[in-house]
Design an enzyme around this catalytic site. Structure first.
Site, PDB file in Angstrom:
ATOM      1  N   TYR A 156       0.843  -1.199   0.000  1.00  0.00           N
ATOM      2  CA  TYR A 156       0.000   0.000   0.000  1.00  0.00           C
ATOM      3  C   TYR A 156       0.877   1.247   0.000  1.00  0.00           C
ATOM      4  O   TYR A 156       1.803   1.356   0.802  1.00  0.00           O
ATOM      5  CB  TYR A 156      -0.908   0.009   1.235  1.00  0.00           C
ATOM      6  N   PHE A 192      -5.509   9.525  -3.207  1.00  0.00           N
ATOM      7  CA  PHE A 192      -4.255   9.042  -3.793  1.00  0.00           C
ATOM      8  C   PHE A 192      -3.878   7.788  -3.023  1.00  0.00           C
ATOM      9  O   PHE A 192      -3.598   7.841  -1.828  1.00  0.00           O
ATOM     10  CB  PHE A 192      -3.129  10.075  -3.671  1.00  0.00           C
ATOM     11  N   GLU A 193      -3.881   6.673  -3.705  1.00  0.00           N
ATOM     12  CA  GLU A 193      -3.361   5.443  -3.126  1.00  0.00           C
ATOM     13  C   GLU A 193      -2.922   4.539  -4.268  1.00  0.00           C
ATOM     14  O   GLU A 193      -3.531   4.515  -5.334  1.00  0.00           O
ATOM     15  CB  GLU A 193      -4.397   4.736  -2.237  1.00  0.00           C
ATOM     16  N   ILE A 194      -1.819   3.853  -4.040  1.00  0.00           N
ATOM     17  CA  ILE A 194      -1.346   2.852  -4.997  1.00  0.00           C
ATOM     18  C   ILE A 194      -1.361   1.533  -4.245  1.00  0.00           C
ATOM     19  O   ILE A 194      -0.703   1.392  -3.211  1.00  0.00           O
ATOM     20  CB  ILE A 194       0.058   3.178  -5.532  1.00  0.00           C
TER      21      ILE A 194
END
Length: 335
Positions: free
Chosen positions: A182, A238-240
């Site tokens: 994450y 915003f998250e990857i």
């Protein structure tokens, strides 16, 4: 409610490991891509804000990688929206619907209780029913959408967000090389009126599923010295994410537990705090990464890198950046 200190222990420190630096990679269109995509939930009314966001993503990063985009909505996209988005990128763009079980208020929710909360709420978006539906979809369903089949990662984007720095490496490759599950960019404090019982529901889950909870975790990040929720959460616009995590039996069980508790309607639990609680109980710090080097702004909070090796890649002013000086980010750096 009492809980087991051996499971919910404040002060657990994860082991350390070296990180492979992302700053040595030379990017280019011929670089092999990961099985990844940009993911956005949007509506037709978001077209021009989203076009601006995509232009920045393309200029700052994706012109060298051509990662595809997946756009989802609860209603069909218009011809104008589809063409307007496709015109902004050379990458593949797919459009899909979020519907059925993934959208709406579940049948087990007490309608009167939910309506009372909505009517009496004094917090942001508290009176907007569809906002709760969207939070629920992001928390438990969108990552299982068929358009993400075969993907290993998604990078969530939001209309109106701004990217102010060149990204001259591949964050997906960086995550894969370092075993990161994450990635986040900002971590503000949630309005505690919206998550009044989220920690208690999480404790209940932990006590009933001790076999799922690793001994090394990130509970330090979300608990204060009294063991109460401090409100810190990864801002999920915003998250990857490694999709395997959200699709795992552990996360699925946790989401179902929260879904049945009804806090998305009886309060206003949203995907940011839910994703954060999940990462805090299931992951350790080596599996979560703060993308401090990515300049990002989403109203009304921004992160502007201040490291010497990133300043020349950015157009933002580090002295005016708030996100990287926020108390939750400072707290993160001490873990």
């Amino acid at each position: 409610m009492a809980y087991d200190d051996s499971i919910l222990k404040f002060g657990i420190k994860p082991y350390k490991k070296s990180i492979i630096s992302p700053y040595t990679e030379h990017s280019g269109k011929n670089t092999r891509r990961e099985k990844a995509a940009f993911l956005a939930f949007a509506r037709n009314s978001d077209l021009y804000r989203m076009r601006k966001t995509i232009r920045q993503i393309e200029d700052r990063f994706n012109k060298n990688y051509n990662y595809p985009y997946v756009f989802l909505s609860n209603s069909p996209f218009s011809y104008e929206f589809i063409k307007g988005i496709q015109a902004m990128t050379e990458s593949e763009v797919q459009f899909g619907l979020v519907e059925g079980e993934a959208w709406g208020r579940p049948s087990w929710i007490d309608k009167e209780k939910a309506e009372t909360e909505k009517r009496e709420s004094k917090y942001m978006n508290g009176k907007i029913e569809e906002y709760r539906w969207q939070c629920r979809a992001h928390s438990g369903h969108i990552f299982n959408h068929p358009l993400l089949d075969g993907k290993e990662y998604y990078w969530r984007i939001e209309s109106g967000s701004k990217y102010s720095c060149d990204i001259d490496y591949d964050p997906f490759k960086f995550m894969k090389a370092n075993g990161i599950v994450y990635g986040f960019n900002m971590a503000p404090i949630e309005d505690l009126r919206t998550v009044r019982t989220l920690l208690n529901s999480t404790k209940d889950f932990i006590l009933n599923n001790k076999d799922m909870i690793p001994k090394s975790n990130l509970l330090d990040f979300v608990l204060d010295e009294q063991g109460l929720y401090n409100g810190c959460h990864f801002w999920s616009n915003f998250e990857i994410v490694k999709l395997e995590f959200f699709r795992s039996p552990e996360y699925t069980a946790y989401f179902k537990h929260l879904d049945l508790a009804g806090g998305m309607f009886y309060e206003r639990w949203c995907d940011g705090p839910i994703h954060t609680m999940a990462t805090s109980i299931f992951l350790n710090k080596t599996q979560v990464h703060y993308f401090e080097d990515i300049g990002y702004y989403f109203p009304a909070l921004g992160n502007c890198p201040s490291r010497p090796d990133t300043k020349t890649k950015c157009i933002c002013d580090p002295k005016k950046s708030f996100g990287n000086r926020h108390k939750c980010i400072l707290h993160w750096k001490t873990l």
